[in-house]
Design a protein around this motif. Structure first.
Motif, PDB file in Angstrom:
ATOM      1  N   ARG A  29       4.011 -17.700  -4.676  1.00  0.00           N
ATOM      2  CA  ARG A  29       2.872 -16.825  -4.970  1.00  0.00           C
ATOM      3  C   ARG A  29       3.138 -15.411  -4.460  1.00  0.00           C
ATOM      4  NH1 ARG A  29      -2.487 -20.134  -3.035  1.00  0.00           N
ATOM      5  NH2 ARG A  29      -2.211 -21.769  -4.560  1.00  0.00           N
ATOM      6  N   ASP A  30       3.540 -15.336  -3.188  1.00  0.00           N
ATOM      7  CA  ASP A  30       3.728 -14.017  -2.579  1.00  0.00           C
ATOM      8  C   ASP A  30       4.876 -13.268  -3.236  1.00  0.00           C
ATOM      9  OD1 ASP A  30       1.602 -14.444  -0.953  1.00  0.00           O
ATOM     10  OD2 ASP A  30       2.787 -15.104   0.776  1.00  0.00           O
ATOM     11  N   ARG A  31       5.949 -13.999  -3.544  1.00  0.00           N
ATOM     12  CA  ARG A  31       7.082 -13.309  -4.177  1.00  0.00           C
ATOM     13  C   ARG A  31       6.701 -12.797  -5.563  1.00  0.00           C
ATOM     14  NH1 ARG A  31      10.044 -17.249  -1.242  1.00  0.00           N
ATOM     15  NH2 ARG A  31       9.924 -18.723  -2.974  1.00  0.00           N
ATOM     16  N   LEU A  32       5.927 -13.612  -6.304  1.00  0.00           N
ATOM     17  CA  LEU A  32       5.499 -13.164  -7.630  1.00  0.00           C
ATOM     18  C   LEU A  32       4.583 -11.943  -7.497  1.00  0.00           C
ATOM     19  CD1 LEU A  32       5.364 -13.552 -10.708  1.00  0.00           C
ATOM     20  CD2 LEU A  32       3.413 -15.066 -10.362  1.00  0.00           C
ATOM     21  N   ALA A  33       3.654 -12.003  -6.539  1.00  0.00           N
ATOM     22  CA  ALA A  33       2.728 -10.882  -6.347  1.00  0.00           C
ATOM     23  C   ALA A  33       3.496  -9.602  -6.038  1.00  0.00           C
ATOM     24  CB  ALA A  33       1.749 -11.202  -5.225  1.00  0.00           C
ATOM     25  N   ALA A  34       4.525  -9.722  -5.175  1.00  0.00           N
ATOM     26  CA  ALA A  34       5.304  -8.539  -4.814  1.00  0.00           C
ATOM     27  C   ALA A  34       6.015  -7.976  -6.044  1.00  0.00           C
ATOM     28  CB  ALA A  34       6.324  -8.897  -3.730  1.00  0.00           C
ATOM     29  N   LEU A  35       6.473  -8.874  -6.927  1.00  0.00           N
ATOM     30  CA  LEU A  35       7.184  -8.410  -8.119  1.00  0.00           C
ATOM     31  C   LEU A  35       6.270  -7.671  -9.088  1.00  0.00           C
ATOM     32  CD1 LEU A  35       9.465 -11.485  -8.962  1.00  0.00           C
ATOM     33  CD2 LEU A  35      10.217  -9.226  -8.235  1.00  0.00           C
ATOM     34  N   VAL A  36       5.012  -8.141  -9.198  1.00  0.00           N
ATOM     35  CA  VAL A  36       4.151  -7.570 -10.232  1.00  0.00           C
ATOM     36  C   VAL A  36       3.211  -6.476  -9.713  1.00  0.00           C
ATOM     37  CG1 VAL A  36       4.221  -9.745 -11.501  1.00  0.00           C
ATOM     38  CG2 VAL A  36       2.255  -9.254 -10.047  1.00  0.00           C
ATOM     39  N   ALA A  37       3.138  -6.332  -8.376  1.00  0.00           N
ATOM     40  CA  ALA A  37       2.171  -5.389  -7.808  1.00  0.00           C
ATOM     41  C   ALA A  37       2.405  -3.949  -8.285  1.00  0.00           C
ATOM     42  CB  ALA A  37       2.208  -5.459  -6.285  1.00  0.00           C
ATOM     43  N   GLN A  38       3.645  -3.633  -8.640  1.00  0.00           N
ATOM     44  CA  GLN A  38       3.965  -2.252  -9.026  1.00  0.00           C
ATOM     45  C   GLN A  38       3.724  -1.953 -10.505  1.00  0.00           C
ATOM     46  OE1 GLN A  38       4.430  -0.207  -6.588  1.00  0.00           O
ATOM     47  NE2 GLN A  38       4.347  -2.028  -5.265  1.00  0.00           N
ATOM     48  N   ALA A  39       3.367  -2.973 -11.274  1.00  0.00           N
ATOM     49  CA  ALA A  39       3.185  -2.775 -12.714  1.00  0.00           C
ATOM     50  C   ALA A  39       2.039  -1.798 -12.975  1.00  0.00           C
ATOM     51  CB  ALA A  39       2.896  -4.107 -13.391  1.00  0.00           C
TER      52      ALA A  39
END
Ligand SMILES: Nc1ncnc2c1ncn2[C@@H]1O[C@H](COP(=O)(O)OP(=O)(O)OP(=O)(O)O)[C@@H](O)[C@H]1O
Ligand SMILES: [Mg+2]
Length: 407
Positions: A361-371
């Protein structure tokens, strides 16, 4: 790019809803069945003219209504656009762009670009080859909308050629009103040429896409699953033998962007011609069995996108979590590819966090937070990592209420 507004009339469970949207994260939360997915499904439809979960349009029109309307206002760094789609029961749908009706609805493709993650994505890994072919073709169209026409042409040729094969009837079967094999064979030559031409264009584009996608999938898989859990790999597999020269050309030109002129028109043209020749030969080879069975046995409609994790085929071997991570990696890779050198597509995460462990969850959130813009749905808002904060709407019984607190 980002959406500035989404308005729905008689779409799914919504009679009327009009949501202003901003860049950044927007969360839609609420109990099961209240209409969260319906919202993001409408956004996906405005981008692709198809639902990610219904094969037909009928279920998209609210029960009792005979027309649904989706309005999506889009803002890019260059301009603003308004896409309006009218879904009509029993009649053709209509599409307007900036209030002008489009003669061909598919001309709207590319105006809004989205990457949608949904529970249905598990089918990318566990489902039939057709699910993976659709994934590739959808991405191809999102990258270069002209492939919508190529795909439609191929589907039409495939349908007509299949009908012709069936009309020949099985070997040694009763003649009846069936055409003679000789008559069918003469007509088949013409259809083989059509099929090889459109098929070659589609499959070379897919091969090219897979080559471009591969490093992104490898990276995204490690990013989601964690170090040492991969590697994940993807491979395009033709349904027929390829010419060696043809394969070499595919590999050589692999780094260029799909559909772009940089690939070098001659090189791309040569690859397509080589594939056309190979498919033509393959069709001749399988002709007898095709006539016996009444199906087209070679062509991109039978090709496969092979997925593997640590050298084992994903389908049938990968664990549930691994399958999920791979499906996510395919979507994240699509997102990377679609945004390269262009506007960010709108990212949609429908109910994905509930399926993942805390680390993922956290890794996915970090990946998409900058979109530029992320639309997130969740039944339980606590499932959404705290990194993803922004506007928050509660969805209940077809109405949206802005929640005062973020997340
Ligand atoms: N054409 C339609 N007309 C009326 N209602 C519909 C139509 N299509 C779907 N619905 C209703 O919409 C609801 C499903 O909405 P949606 O899938 O958006 O739920 P959700 O909030 O995403 O739920 P979950 O948390 O379970 O994913 C169902 O109650 C369904 O009956
Ligand atoms: Mg849902």
């Amino acid at each position: 790019m980002h959406l500035t507004r989404l308005a729905l009339t008689d779409f799914r469970s919504y009679t009327d809803v009009d949501v202003p949207l901003k860049p950044g994260v927007t969360i839609f939360s609420g109990p099961n069945g209240e209409g969260k997915t319906n919202l993001v499904e409408a956004v996906g439809y405005a981008a692709t003219l198809a639902s990610h979960r219904a094969a037909q349009d009928a279920p998209l029109i609210r029960k009792g209504a005979d027309q649904a309307i989706i309005r999506a206002a889009i803002s890019t760094s260059a301009n603003d656009a308004l896409v309006e789609i009218e879904l009509n029961a029993g009649r053709a749908n209509r599409v307007r762009l900036n209030r002008t009706p489009l003669t061909r609805p598919r001309d709207v493709l590319g105006v809004l670009r989205t990457v949608l993650f949904a529970p249905e994505d598990l089918a990318l890994v566990k489902g039939d080859p057709g699910d993976r072919r659709r994934f590739l073709d959808d991405l191809l169209v999102a990258m270069a909308p002209r492939y919508a026409a190529v795909r439609a042409d191929y589907d039409r040729v495939l349908k007509q050629r299949t009908a012709l094969l069936k009309s020949a009837g099985p070997k040694g079967g009763p003649k009846g009103n069936r055409q003679s094999r000789e008559a069918v064979t003469a007509t088949l030559d013409v259809w083989d040429a059509h099929m090889a031409r459109t098929g070659a264009e589609l499959l070379v584009a897919r091969e090219h896409l897979v080559t471009a996608l591969r490093p992104h999938v490898e990276n995204a898989y490690t990013a989601v699953a964690g170090d040492g859990r991969g590697p994940a790999a993807i491979e395009y597999k033709r349904s027929f033998e390829s010419q060696p020269a043809d394969r070499a050309a595919t590999v050589a030109a692999g780094s260029a962007q799909t559909g772009s002129a940089e690939a070098g028109a001659t090189t791309h043209g040569e690859r397509v011609r080589a594939a056309e020749h190979a498919l033509r030969e393959a069709l001749l080879e399988v002709r007898a069995s095709e006539l016996d069975r009444g199906v087209c046995l070679a062509g991109p409609h039978r090709d496969e996108l092979e997925l593997s994790v640590r050298g084992l085929p994903a389908r049938g071997y990968a664990s549930h979590g691994e399958s999920w991570s791979l499906a996510l990696a395919l979507r994240l890779a699509s997102y990377d590819l679609l945004r390269a050198g262009r506007e960010d597509p709108v990212l949609i995460l429908d109910d994905v966090f509930a399926e993942l462990d805390a680390g993922r969850r956290d890794r996915l959130a970090a990946l998409v937070a900058q979109a530029e813009q992320v639309l997130v749905t969740a039944a339980v808002p606590e499932d959404i990592p705290s990194l993803l904060t922004g506007a928050h709407y509660r969805v209940a019984a077809g109405t949206l209420t802005e929640a005062p607190d973020a997340t």
